[in-house]
Design an enzyme around this catalytic site. Sequence first.
Site, short mmCIF file in Angstrom:
data_model
loop_
_atom_site.label_atom_id
_atom_site.label_comp_id
_atom_site.label_asym_id
_atom_site.label_seq_id
_atom_site.Cartn_x
_atom_site.Cartn_y
_atom_site.Cartn_z
N LEU A 1 57.21 65.34 23.25
CA LEU A 1 56.76 66.39 22.34
C LEU A 1 57.46 66.31 21.00
O LEU A 1 56.89 66.66 19.97
CB LEU A 1 57.01 67.77 22.96
CG LEU A 1 56.19 68.12 24.20
CD1 LEU A 1 56.67 69.44 24.79
CD2 LEU A 1 54.70 68.21 23.86
N GLY A 2 58.71 65.89 21.00
CA GLY A 2 59.46 65.82 19.75
C GLY A 2 60.86 65.31 19.97
O GLY A 2 61.36 65.21 21.11
N ILE A 3 61.51 64.96 18.86
CA ILE A 3 62.87 64.43 18.88
C ILE A 3 63.70 65.23 17.89
O ILE A 3 63.31 65.42 16.73
CB ILE A 3 62.92 62.94 18.49
CG1 ILE A 3 62.03 62.12 19.43
CG2 ILE A 3 64.35 62.41 18.52
CD1 ILE A 3 61.90 60.67 19.02
N GLY A 4 64.84 65.73 18.34
CA GLY A 4 65.75 66.44 17.45
C GLY A 4 67.11 65.79 17.44
O GLY A 4 67.34 64.76 18.10
N GLY A 5 68.04 66.36 16.65
CA GLY A 5 69.36 65.78 16.55
C GLY A 5 70.14 65.86 17.85
O GLY A 5 71.15 65.18 18.00
N GLY B 1 68.54 65.84 21.16
CA GLY B 1 67.85 65.37 22.34
C GLY B 1 66.36 65.23 22.15
O GLY B 1 65.81 65.55 21.09
N ARG B 2 65.70 64.75 23.21
CA ARG B 2 64.25 64.56 23.20
C ARG B 2 63.60 65.59 24.12
O ARG B 2 64.17 65.94 25.15
CB ARG B 2 63.90 63.15 23.69
CG ARG B 2 64.36 62.06 22.72
CD ARG B 2 64.08 60.67 23.26
NE ARG B 2 64.24 59.70 22.17
CZ ARG B 2 63.34 58.81 21.80
NH1 ARG B 2 62.19 58.73 22.45
NH2 ARG B 2 63.55 58.00 20.80
N LYS C 1 64.01 69.29 27.94
CA LYS C 1 64.84 68.71 26.88
C LYS C 1 66.01 67.97 27.50
O LYS C 1 66.75 68.53 28.32
CB LYS C 1 65.35 69.81 25.94
CG LYS C 1 66.15 69.25 24.77
CD LYS C 1 66.46 70.32 23.74
CE LYS C 1 67.14 69.72 22.53
NZ LYS C 1 67.40 70.72 21.48
N ASP D 1 70.64 77.96 15.04
CA ASP D 1 69.73 76.92 14.53
C ASP D 1 68.34 77.51 14.27
O ASP D 1 67.33 76.96 14.72
CB ASP D 1 69.66 75.75 15.50
CG ASP D 1 69.24 74.46 14.82
OD1 ASP D 1 69.32 74.38 13.57
OD2 ASP D 1 68.82 73.52 15.52
#
Length: 637
Positions: A341-345, A347-348, A364, A460
């Site tokens: 679904l997405g990648i952040g600083g 985790g995935r 996540k 955040d």
Amino acid sequence: MAVFMRLGLSASDDFTYNGFKGVNLSMDGLAGITSDGLLMLTNATSHAMSHALFPSPLRFKKSQTDNVLSFSTTFVFAIIPEYQKLGSGGFTFVLSPSKDLTKASTDYLLGIVNMTSNGNASNHILAVEFDTWDSPQAYDINNNHVGIDINSIISNYSTPAGFTSDDDGKFQNLTLLSGKPMQVWIEYNGTNMQFNVTLAPLWKPKPKIALLSPTINLSSIVLDHMYVGFSASVGTLHSNHYILGWSFTMDGQAPELNLSSLPPLPQDLTSSEKKRKNLLPWLPLTLLIVPLTIAGAILMLARRKKVSELHDDWELEFESNRFPYEQLYKATRGFKEKYLLGIGGFGRVYRGVLPASKVEVAVKRVSHESKQGVREFVAEIVSLGKLRHRNLVQLLGYCRCKGELLLVYEYMPNGSLDKYLFSETEQSLDWSLRFQIIKGVASGLQYLHEGWDQVVIHRDIKASNVLLDGDMNGRLGDFGLARLYDHGAPPRTTSVVGTPGFLAPELARTCKVTTSSDVFAFGAFLLEVACGRRAIETNKQGLEQVLVEWVFANWKMGTTHETKDPRLGQDYVSEELDLVLKLGLFCSHPSPSARPSMRQITQFLNRDVPLPEMLPCQCHGGDIDSYMKQNDGIEAY
């Protein structure tokens, strides 16, 4: 080391290293020189960084008023990842006014800046990044790119890694994570200010067409004397970053490297791929000879290893909140890329369907290597799972497996708010829906601060962490950075984490997160929604523009409505838009005590209490002023 003299420059301004045995560099963090002479920037360590710089500063200007002199460098590098095709961070060739970069940060910040210094003109940092992480915070174009960074990890210029073939003029992609050595040429012409970055596979001649070739006036960025070298960082996954050889010169062409004398890459990291290739021709015959039961046993052992979990005695009290790893593995079809679904600083996130209940979830994957503190972290995660509010994404539970934490959330079918605000391919949201989302997130945040057994600091808040359910209601999610405190207890000192543009200025001094620092981030979020712009963007002049500064400058000129998202057209309620813009500035006040509480914010949004009149006064570095006539009385609401 070869040394080349030039008029007006010292002997140390030119150097060539065909390997690094016996070379004196200024190194910190993970950096070191291997027994074979490789400059190793990172190793099998996660969430770390390193720096390796030429030990003396080089002279880049003949005087303060002169333009930056021409310079040229070439080096050979290789990146060997922990997992094939999965990067985490990257490295840079960097010019810095100081050789002490230890205040920089790891993960996507590349070891050149930290959360608070990112984007500051006083950094005087020039870097060419080779990035293997698609960071939303850095607005990266993909997870395999080369960029030119000025005082920030948000690249001023970037492009996918590769080169243009001299033979047919076609662009050929290069995979930075391939583990194969590549050569880089970086050249700056002080006369016409052309900055060239060229990349090619090792042993291939330098391509005639540069990968990046912008015109940049470095006079205000590069000081008279600067240090040159490399920085690197890694995040959740680790990678081995190596420099095999390096040459540099001022006011001329960097000497060519002797490629045949460069040190070899470590065999223990590269031999497995060679063995795999050597085994392939024999594999069909082996499968004919070896019973299928042995192959099945191997697969079974591999599967068991994949789903092995960590269990400690203290986790018995949290057993009802724990998901079996195998259940999550099946739900996400083995964490396949098609379910990403997405990648952040940190985790995935993968979409999944729980096998038994058929409930859709978002999983996540977060690295958590620290033995100390993991119990407290899990306890906080379980506590957060008890939160219940219609405008919060429900945290369902967790799983621990081999240094990894998996957080399980309820699935939000319409994804994150930021794609509707910033993507040109998605349909824009009308004002009534935006205002509804704003009020919903404010209500959820008030519940976190005041409505539960403990105070929850989210840390955040931004559009990308606001998710939309099936009815397009805004839900605040991603509690991976959240901190819990007892009501009335003083905030504890913690590491400064979050996203540039949303970090309250006091965090740099106190490192203490409070409800007021959450309010500051909420103010930037309000402006994101109203203006359809990110908290930090590059303007037409190539300079970073902080959203709150831009809106405030327009407010002082009486042109606040010109900051609204142009995609709104004329279909909006002027009074509501004006309220949101002013409230965004109010929440972004540089003084924590002057910001409203979330309770007051919801009252303003619901029109239960009028927003105080704003009055400009100098109080934020001469750039952002602040504005409330009734600050003394605002606590009375």
